[in-house]
Design a protein around this motif. Structure first.
Motif, mmCIF file in Angstrom:
data_model
loop_
_atom_site.group_PDB
_atom_site.id
_atom_site.type_symbol
_atom_site.label_atom_id
_atom_site.label_comp_id
_atom_site.label_asym_id
_atom_site.label_seq_id
_atom_site.Cartn_x
_atom_site.Cartn_y
_atom_site.Cartn_z
ATOM 1 N N VAL A 118 -20.673 14.166 29.051
ATOM 2 C CA VAL A 118 -21.522 14.325 27.816
ATOM 3 C C VAL A 118 -21.271 15.397 26.806
ATOM 4 O O VAL A 118 -21.762 15.787 25.823
ATOM 5 C CB VAL A 118 -23.020 14.314 28.128
ATOM 6 C CG1 VAL A 118 -23.464 13.021 28.829
ATOM 7 C CG2 VAL A 118 -23.290 15.630 29.104
ATOM 8 N N PHE A 119 -20.205 16.253 27.357
ATOM 9 C CA PHE A 119 -19.672 17.530 26.350
ATOM 10 C C PHE A 119 -18.354 18.063 26.775
ATOM 11 O O PHE A 119 -18.269 18.261 27.989
ATOM 12 C CB PHE A 119 -20.858 18.642 26.554
ATOM 13 C CG PHE A 119 -20.805 19.842 25.629
ATOM 14 C CD1 PHE A 119 -21.215 19.624 24.384
ATOM 15 C CD2 PHE A 119 -19.985 20.733 26.312
ATOM 16 C CE1 PHE A 119 -21.024 20.725 23.511
ATOM 17 C CE2 PHE A 119 -19.874 21.956 25.118
ATOM 18 C CZ PHE A 119 -20.257 21.967 23.903
ATOM 19 N N SER A 120 -17.664 18.243 25.698
ATOM 20 C CA SER A 120 -16.326 19.168 26.153
ATOM 21 C C SER A 120 -16.006 19.802 24.834
ATOM 22 O O SER A 120 -16.047 19.031 23.954
ATOM 23 C CB SER A 120 -15.407 18.194 26.433
ATOM 24 O OG SER A 120 -13.908 18.621 26.654
ATOM 25 N N ARG A 121 -15.754 20.945 25.092
ATOM 26 C CA ARG A 121 -15.546 21.756 23.674
ATOM 27 C C ARG A 121 -14.706 22.985 24.273
ATOM 28 O O ARG A 121 -14.936 23.555 25.376
ATOM 29 C CB ARG A 121 -16.796 22.365 23.109
ATOM 30 C CG ARG A 121 -16.668 22.780 21.746
ATOM 31 C CD ARG A 121 -17.834 23.017 21.106
ATOM 32 N NE ARG A 121 -17.617 22.900 19.478
ATOM 33 C CZ ARG A 121 -17.726 22.052 18.635
ATOM 34 N NH1 ARG A 121 -18.261 20.950 18.921
ATOM 35 N NH2 ARG A 121 -17.523 22.230 17.201
ATOM 36 N N SER A 122 -13.702 23.501 23.254
ATOM 37 C CA SER A 122 -13.075 24.828 23.633
ATOM 38 C C SER A 122 -14.133 25.923 23.573
ATOM 39 O O SER A 122 -14.930 25.843 22.611
ATOM 40 C CB SER A 122 -11.979 25.082 22.537
ATOM 41 O OG SER A 122 -11.537 26.394 22.448
ATOM 42 N N LEU A 123 -14.113 26.687 24.549
ATOM 43 C CA LEU A 123 -14.972 27.987 24.397
ATOM 44 C C LEU A 123 -14.444 28.957 23.276
ATOM 45 O O LEU A 123 -15.393 29.825 23.034
ATOM 46 C CB LEU A 123 -15.093 28.561 25.951
ATOM 47 C CG LEU A 123 -15.959 27.809 26.714
ATOM 48 C CD1 LEU A 123 -15.430 28.519 28.310
ATOM 49 C CD2 LEU A 123 -17.193 28.086 26.425
ATOM 50 N N ALA A 124 -13.484 28.748 22.547
ATOM 51 C CA ALA A 124 -13.202 29.614 21.460
ATOM 52 C C ALA A 124 -13.898 29.280 20.426
ATOM 53 O O ALA A 124 -14.231 29.806 19.498
ATOM 54 C CB ALA A 124 -11.650 29.148 21.133
ATOM 55 N N ASP A 125 -14.645 28.007 20.338
ATOM 56 C CA ASP A 125 -15.377 27.653 19.228
ATOM 57 C C ASP A 125 -16.849 28.176 19.651
ATOM 58 O O ASP A 125 -17.727 27.678 20.232
ATOM 59 C CB ASP A 125 -15.603 25.907 19.131
ATOM 60 C CG ASP A 125 -14.332 25.347 18.941
ATOM 61 O OD1 ASP A 125 -13.339 26.003 18.323
ATOM 62 O OD2 ASP A 125 -14.291 24.048 19.339
ATOM 63 N N ASN A 126 -17.112 29.356 19.031
ATOM 64 C CA ASN A 126 -18.493 29.925 19.099
ATOM 65 C C ASN A 126 -19.594 29.408 18.455
ATOM 66 O O ASN A 126 -19.374 28.858 17.284
ATOM 67 C CB ASN A 126 -18.432 31.502 19.211
ATOM 68 C CG ASN A 126 -17.682 32.145 20.123
ATOM 69 O OD1 ASN A 126 -17.818 31.912 21.139
ATOM 70 N ND2 ASN A 126 -16.778 33.273 19.606
ATOM 71 N N GLY A 127 -20.772 29.201 18.821
ATOM 72 C CA GLY A 127 -22.002 28.759 18.009
ATOM 73 C C GLY A 127 -22.868 27.872 19.079
ATOM 74 O O GLY A 127 -22.636 28.150 20.335
ATOM 75 N N ALA A 137 -6.021 35.235 25.121
ATOM 76 C CA ALA A 137 -4.729 34.436 25.436
ATOM 77 C C ALA A 137 -5.054 32.981 26.021
ATOM 78 O O ALA A 137 -6.259 32.906 26.810
ATOM 79 C CB ALA A 137 -3.715 34.928 26.440
ATOM 80 N N GLY A 138 -4.230 31.896 25.920
ATOM 81 C CA GLY A 138 -4.546 30.567 26.693
ATOM 82 C C GLY A 138 -5.673 29.966 26.161
ATOM 83 O O GLY A 138 -6.230 30.367 25.076
ATOM 84 N N SER A 139 -6.332 29.196 26.965
ATOM 85 C CA SER A 139 -7.461 28.752 26.309
ATOM 86 C C SER A 139 -8.578 28.245 27.685
ATOM 87 O O SER A 139 -8.181 28.460 28.672
ATOM 88 C CB SER A 139 -7.161 27.207 25.713
ATOM 89 O OG SER A 139 -6.469 26.567 26.902
ATOM 90 N N ALA A 140 -10.027 27.924 27.169
ATOM 91 C CA ALA A 140 -10.802 27.886 28.122
ATOM 92 C C ALA A 140 -11.683 26.637 27.510
ATOM 93 O O ALA A 140 -12.100 26.611 26.448
ATOM 94 C CB ALA A 140 -11.694 29.046 28.450
#
Length: 81
Positions: free
Chosen positions: A39-48, A24-27
């Motif tokens: 230099v980096f920002s990405r949802s942790l829901a994006d696995n890889g 639930a929610g986001s990280a």
């Protein structure tokens, strides 16, 4: 909330491996170089595996920003060059 860490990166980029389960929610994972430039920002829901943009070597700031999250967070940072 936000958890913040310091990571000594002797390189100018980072390889980020994310393997997170969010119920639930986001990280979001945010990296800032030794000058405080993001230099980096990405949802942790994006696995890889991802690569940051180039920054300044030294003490990088690693932040995990949670928003109403229920999650098992797993990521690894490696010097890319």
């Amino acid at each position: 909330g936000t958890q913040t860490y310091t990571w000594q990166n002797s390189g100018t980029t980072a390889t980020v491996n994310q393997s997170t389960s969010i119920g639930a929610g986001s990280a979001t994972l945010v990296l800032k170089d030794a000058n405080g430039v993001q230099v980096f920002s990405r949802s942790l829901a994006d696995n890889g595996t991802f690569t940051s943009t180039a920054g300044v070597a030294g003490a990088w700031t690693v932040s995990v920003v949670y928003s109403s999250a229920s999650a098992t967070v797993n990521f690894r940072l490696d010097k890319a060059n």
